[in-house]
Every structure is written in structure tokens, then in C-alpha cells.
Design a protein around this motif. Structure first.
Motif, short mmCIF file in Angstrom:
data_model
loop_
_atom_site.label_atom_id
_atom_site.label_comp_id
_atom_site.label_asym_id
_atom_site.label_seq_id
_atom_site.Cartn_x
_atom_site.Cartn_y
_atom_site.Cartn_z
N GLN A 1 0.83 -1.18 0.00
CA GLN A 1 0.00 0.00 0.00
C GLN A 1 0.88 1.25 0.00
O GLN A 1 1.76 1.40 0.84
N VAL A 2 0.64 2.13 -0.96
CA VAL A 2 1.41 3.37 -1.07
C VAL A 2 0.78 4.44 -0.19
O VAL A 2 -0.42 4.65 -0.23
N GLN A 3 1.60 5.10 0.59
CA GLN A 3 1.14 6.21 1.42
C GLN A 3 1.47 7.52 0.73
O GLN A 3 2.57 7.69 0.19
N LEU A 4 0.52 8.45 0.77
CA LEU A 4 0.71 9.77 0.18
C LEU A 4 0.57 10.82 1.26
O LEU A 4 -0.37 10.76 2.06
N VAL A 5 1.49 11.77 1.28
CA VAL A 5 1.46 12.84 2.28
C VAL A 5 1.55 14.18 1.59
O VAL A 5 2.53 14.47 0.89
N GLU A 6 0.50 15.00 1.78
CA GLU A 6 0.47 16.33 1.18
C GLU A 6 1.01 17.37 2.14
O GLU A 6 0.96 17.20 3.36
N ALA A 24 5.10 10.35 -2.10
CA ALA A 24 4.62 8.98 -2.02
C ALA A 24 5.69 8.08 -1.38
O ALA A 24 6.88 8.28 -1.57
N SER A 25 5.21 7.06 -0.65
CA SER A 25 6.13 6.14 0.00
C SER A 25 6.67 5.11 -0.97
O SER A 25 7.64 4.41 -0.66
N GLY A 26 6.04 5.01 -2.13
CA GLY A 26 6.48 4.07 -3.15
C GLY A 26 6.16 4.61 -4.52
O GLY A 26 5.71 5.74 -4.68
N TYR A 108 -8.67 6.15 -8.83
CA TYR A 108 -7.43 6.29 -8.07
C TYR A 108 -7.49 5.40 -6.83
O TYR A 108 -8.49 5.36 -6.13
N ASP A 109 -6.39 4.70 -6.59
CA ASP A 109 -6.35 3.74 -5.48
C ASP A 109 -5.74 4.31 -4.20
O ASP A 109 -6.04 3.84 -3.11
N TYR A 110 -4.87 5.28 -4.34
CA TYR A 110 -4.14 5.80 -3.19
C TYR A 110 -4.51 7.26 -2.97
O TYR A 110 -4.58 8.03 -3.92
#
Length: 121
Positions: A1-6, A24-26, A108-110
Motif C-alpha cells: 500500500q502506497v502512502q501519500l502525504v500532502e 509517495a512512500s512508493g 485512483y487507489d491511493y
């Protein structure tokens, strides 16, 4: 699971500028920005392909907002200029495991947690 931080949201006067970032973490492929104001549906803002060759944006932000990315940093940006009060919303970064850009949030998945942008007159 990819983590996104704005990051990068804030309070700005009409006509001002902000730059949002999303890390993104990945690896993700197509990335997008969406926004949601209170009482309104989530709205597409802009999207970019993995290679940055393809970008699309909503008519309401064309000529004012620019999406870009730096794949070495796993980061996508949204440069927002000439901001208006109607741009006030929570802005969300999104990613999908496909190279095809899309305006549809369901594709969109993430998703990031959102960053608030408030434009005052």
C-alpha cells in the motif's frame, strides 16, 4: 500500500500563490490532485502521467494551476497562481497503478489525508 502525504496548504489572499507537494512512500504511475469544499462533491483539479508527458486539468484552473512531478523524489506538485476565493477547499493527492491519467476519482487507489487551502478576499 502506497502512502501519500500532502503539504503546502495555507491561508492566502486573492491573487496569491501556493505550491502543494505530495510525497509517495512508493512508486505510483499517474498522479492527480482533487479538491473538496464543504458541502460539495470531490472535484478533479489536475493529473499527470508517470513520464510527465501527459497532463490534464480542469477548465476552472487552466492557466492558473500547473501540475508537475519529480520521480526521483516520488513527489508531485501543484503550483497554484492567481488564487480565487472559489479555490478554497481541502486538496487531496491521489495515485493509481496505471500510466493513464484520469479525471475520475474512483479510478485512483491511493489517497493522501488532504491539505487545506483557504483564499480570502
Amino acid at each position: 500500500q502506497v502512502q501519500l502525504v500532502e503539504s503546502g496548504g495555507g491561508l492566502v489572499q486573492t491573487g496569491g500563490s501556493l505550491r502543494l507537494s505530495c510525497t509517495a512512500s512508493g512508486r505510483t504511475y499517474a498522479m492527480g490532485w482533487f479538491r473538496q469544499a464543504p458541502g460539495k462533491e470531490r472535484e478533479f483539479v489536475a493529473a499527470i502521467s508517470w513520464t510527465s508527458r501527459f497532463t490534464i486539468s480542469a477548465d476552472s484552473v487552466k492557466g492558473r494551476f500547473t501540475i508537475s512531478r519529480d520521480n526521483a523524489l516520488n513527489t508531485v506538485y501543484l503550483q497554484m497562481n492567481s488564487l480565487k476565493p472559489e479555490d478554497t477547499a481541502a486538496y487531496y493527492c491521489a495515485g493509481r497503478p496505471s500510466s493513464v491519467v484520469s479525471r475520475e476519482y474512483r479510478e485512483y487507489d491511493y489517497w493522501g489525508q488532504g491539505t487545506q487551502v483557504t483564499v480570502f478576499s
